[in-house]
Design a protein around this motif. Structure first.
Motif, mmCIF file in Angstrom:
data_model
loop_
_atom_site.group_PDB
_atom_site.id
_atom_site.type_symbol
_atom_site.label_atom_id
_atom_site.label_comp_id
_atom_site.label_asym_id
_atom_site.label_seq_id
_atom_site.Cartn_x
_atom_site.Cartn_y
_atom_site.Cartn_z
ATOM 1 N N GLU A 186 0.955 -1.159 -0.030
ATOM 2 C CA GLU A 186 -0.001 0.191 -0.009
ATOM 3 C C GLU A 186 0.965 1.079 0.031
ATOM 4 O O GLU A 186 0.498 2.326 -0.666
ATOM 5 N N SER A 187 1.821 1.321 0.893
ATOM 6 C CA SER A 187 2.797 2.384 0.958
ATOM 7 C C SER A 187 3.404 2.825 -0.591
ATOM 8 O O SER A 187 3.548 4.093 -0.989
ATOM 9 N N LYS A 212 0.832 4.627 -2.885
ATOM 10 C CA LYS A 212 0.784 5.669 -2.517
ATOM 11 C C LYS A 212 1.560 6.715 -3.425
ATOM 12 O O LYS A 212 1.439 7.825 -3.314
ATOM 13 N N ARG A 260 9.910 6.909 12.184
ATOM 14 C CA ARG A 260 9.773 6.319 10.837
ATOM 15 C C ARG A 260 10.356 7.332 10.021
ATOM 16 O O ARG A 260 9.464 8.078 9.292
ATOM 17 N N TYR A 267 12.057 6.274 4.069
ATOM 18 C CA TYR A 267 10.790 5.888 3.149
ATOM 19 C C TYR A 267 11.414 5.174 1.950
ATOM 20 O O TYR A 267 12.373 5.437 1.433
ATOM 21 N N GLY A 284 8.613 4.865 6.786
ATOM 22 C CA GLY A 284 7.333 5.685 7.055
ATOM 23 C C GLY A 284 6.608 5.787 5.675
ATOM 24 O O GLY A 284 7.207 5.479 4.742
ATOM 25 N N GLU A 285 5.457 6.491 5.904
ATOM 26 C CA GLU A 285 4.794 6.715 4.481
ATOM 27 C C GLU A 285 5.494 7.792 3.614
ATOM 28 O O GLU A 285 6.415 8.677 4.419
#
Length: 429
Positions: free
Chosen positions: A131-132, A135, A305, A308, A381-382
């Motif tokens: 999912e990340s 995005k 986090r 990325y 992290g995102e």
């Protein structure tokens, strides 16, 4: 013919002319038949080697979809984007394009790219993408591109140099003070020939790392800076302290060895950059590259986090395509299939899709990169919002001012003021 329509549109600015244009198809047609003859244009940047990979992958694609013909073209990176801008003015972009992250917001906001989300499932499989990662290509709620490969900010260490100096390898993930102390020990042992590293405050991404540790990004989704002059001043002052102690390689020496970096020239034992730069280092260092390892960069705040995954490159479909379903099938093949994975290997970065990766035979360095990205899962992290329009110019200004700081030709306060002034001009604030 499609390509001739461009002639009347050269003089217009793509960004201004197309800002209000329609974003393309509302979704797949119910009557699409992959057995109907279709011709697609595919454009990418690269060299003859990458072109050979694409031709081999296209051959595999047409085995699966024999009625879809793919015509491919390629250019060097600067010329690729010059041609895309000309084509955009006439809404004549190629059906499918290899895409760079730095241009994604500009082309997305100007409605030049197709929203791919309606094609997920039947035309584009997303099972192999987490999912990340999905995005990463989202701008203003639309998925306008999908990543081919990923990379993360990393610390490269040259263990061949360390073996000569007798200093233990950097363990990774220490505090910034811990990293500085390690560099000091390498520099002492190097006796003016080898340094522990390059000033880490020279890179905008290292500043970003410290911001993300405190829950911020460089910019929000609206393009507004999320940092203050005080924060940048503190960051650059940290670099000034390290340089004054002689811990890092002098900026003058870095200029002398350019275009190689301090690490690539074999004069520093460590350097932070994106993990897909390993191949370049390997080419620069030759046999000594066998001692390269990757480890986590310093930690600003425990448990943060701050790292990325960033796309090494992406694939996008033009909003002006007359064949969105066939284009979506081609994108799916290029980013997801084992067949394409076997052809490209890691030429376009470490594959973002697990199904694509399954077809790749990893060389030793690529395996190290995969192991590194696996090792930092707890720090991932995102991803931040897609880069603002003009990000490349902002990054380059940061680098230039950092170089001036290293040469001592400017003070930290002056550099901060100049950076904010230039950034505001680029962002038209």
């Amino acid at each position: 013919m499609k390509r001739f329509r461009i002639a009347l549109a050269v003089v217009a600015s793509a960004a201004l002319l197309l800002a209000g244009c329609n974003g393309g198809s509302a979704g797949p047609r119910a009557d699409f038949d992959p057995n109907t003859p279709v011709t697609l244009d595919l454009a990418f940047w690269g060299n003859d080697t990458r072109a050979g990979f694409y031709q081999a992958a296209i051959a595999k694609f047409t085995e699966k979809y024999p009625r879809i013909t793919v015509n491919s073209t390629f250019l060097a990176f600067p010329e690729f984007w010059e041609k895309r801008q000309i084509e955009s003015a006439g809404r004549d972009l190629p059906d499918v394009m290899q895409f760079d992250y730095a241009y994604l917001r500009q082309y997305s906001q100007n409605k030049l790219l197709l929203d791919l989300r309606p094609y997920f499932g039947k035309y584009i499989k997303t099972d192999g993408l987490d999912e990340s990662t999905l995005k990463v290509g989202v701008v203003n709620g639309a998925t306008t591109a999908l990543p081919v490969g990923t990379n993360a900010w990393a610390m490269f260490v040259n263990n061949t140099l360390l073996g000569r100096s007798g200093v233990a390898a950097y363990p990774g993930g220490t505090s910034w003070d811990g990293y500085t102390a390690w560099m000091e020990s390498v520099t002492r042992a190097g006796a003016g020939k080898v340094w522990g590293g390059v000033d880490p405050t020279e890179r905008l991404q290292s500043f970003e790392l410290t911001l993300r540790a405190n829950g911020k990004n460089l910019f929000d989704d609206a393009g507004t800076p999320q940092f203050t002059k005080a924060e940048l001043t503190e960051f650059w002052n940290r670099g000034a302290q390290v340089r004054r102690s002689g811990t890092t390689i002098p900026t003058k020496r870095l200029i002398e060895v350019a275009p190689k970096s301090g690490f690539g020239s074999g004069q520093t034992a460590s350097e932070m950059t994106w993990d897909n730069f390993g191949a370049g280092y390997a080419g620069d260092l030759g046999a000594a590259a066998s001692g390269l390892t990757l480890t986590a960069p310093p930690v600003t705040r425990a448990g943060a986090r701050d790292l990325y995954l960033k796309p090494s490159m992406l694939h996008a479909v033009a909003a002006n395509t007359e064949h969105p379903e066939a284009s979506a099938l081609l994108v799916d093949f290029l980013i997801n299939s084992k067949e394409a994975g076997a052809v490209f290997g890691t030429n376009r970065g470490l594959p973002a899709s697990a199904t694509h990766l399954a077809g790749v035979q990893l060389d030793p360095l690529s395996q190290k990169i995969l192991d590194y990205e696996t090792s930092i899962k707890d720090r991932l992290g995102e991803a931040p919002p897609v880069p603002v329009v003009g990000y490349g110019s902002i990054e380059e200004k940061f680098r230039q001012l950092s170089e001036e700081l290293g040469l001592g030709s400017i003070t930290v306060d002056q550099a901060v003021d100049q950076f904010f002034s230039e950034m505001d001009t680029i962002l038209e604030r």
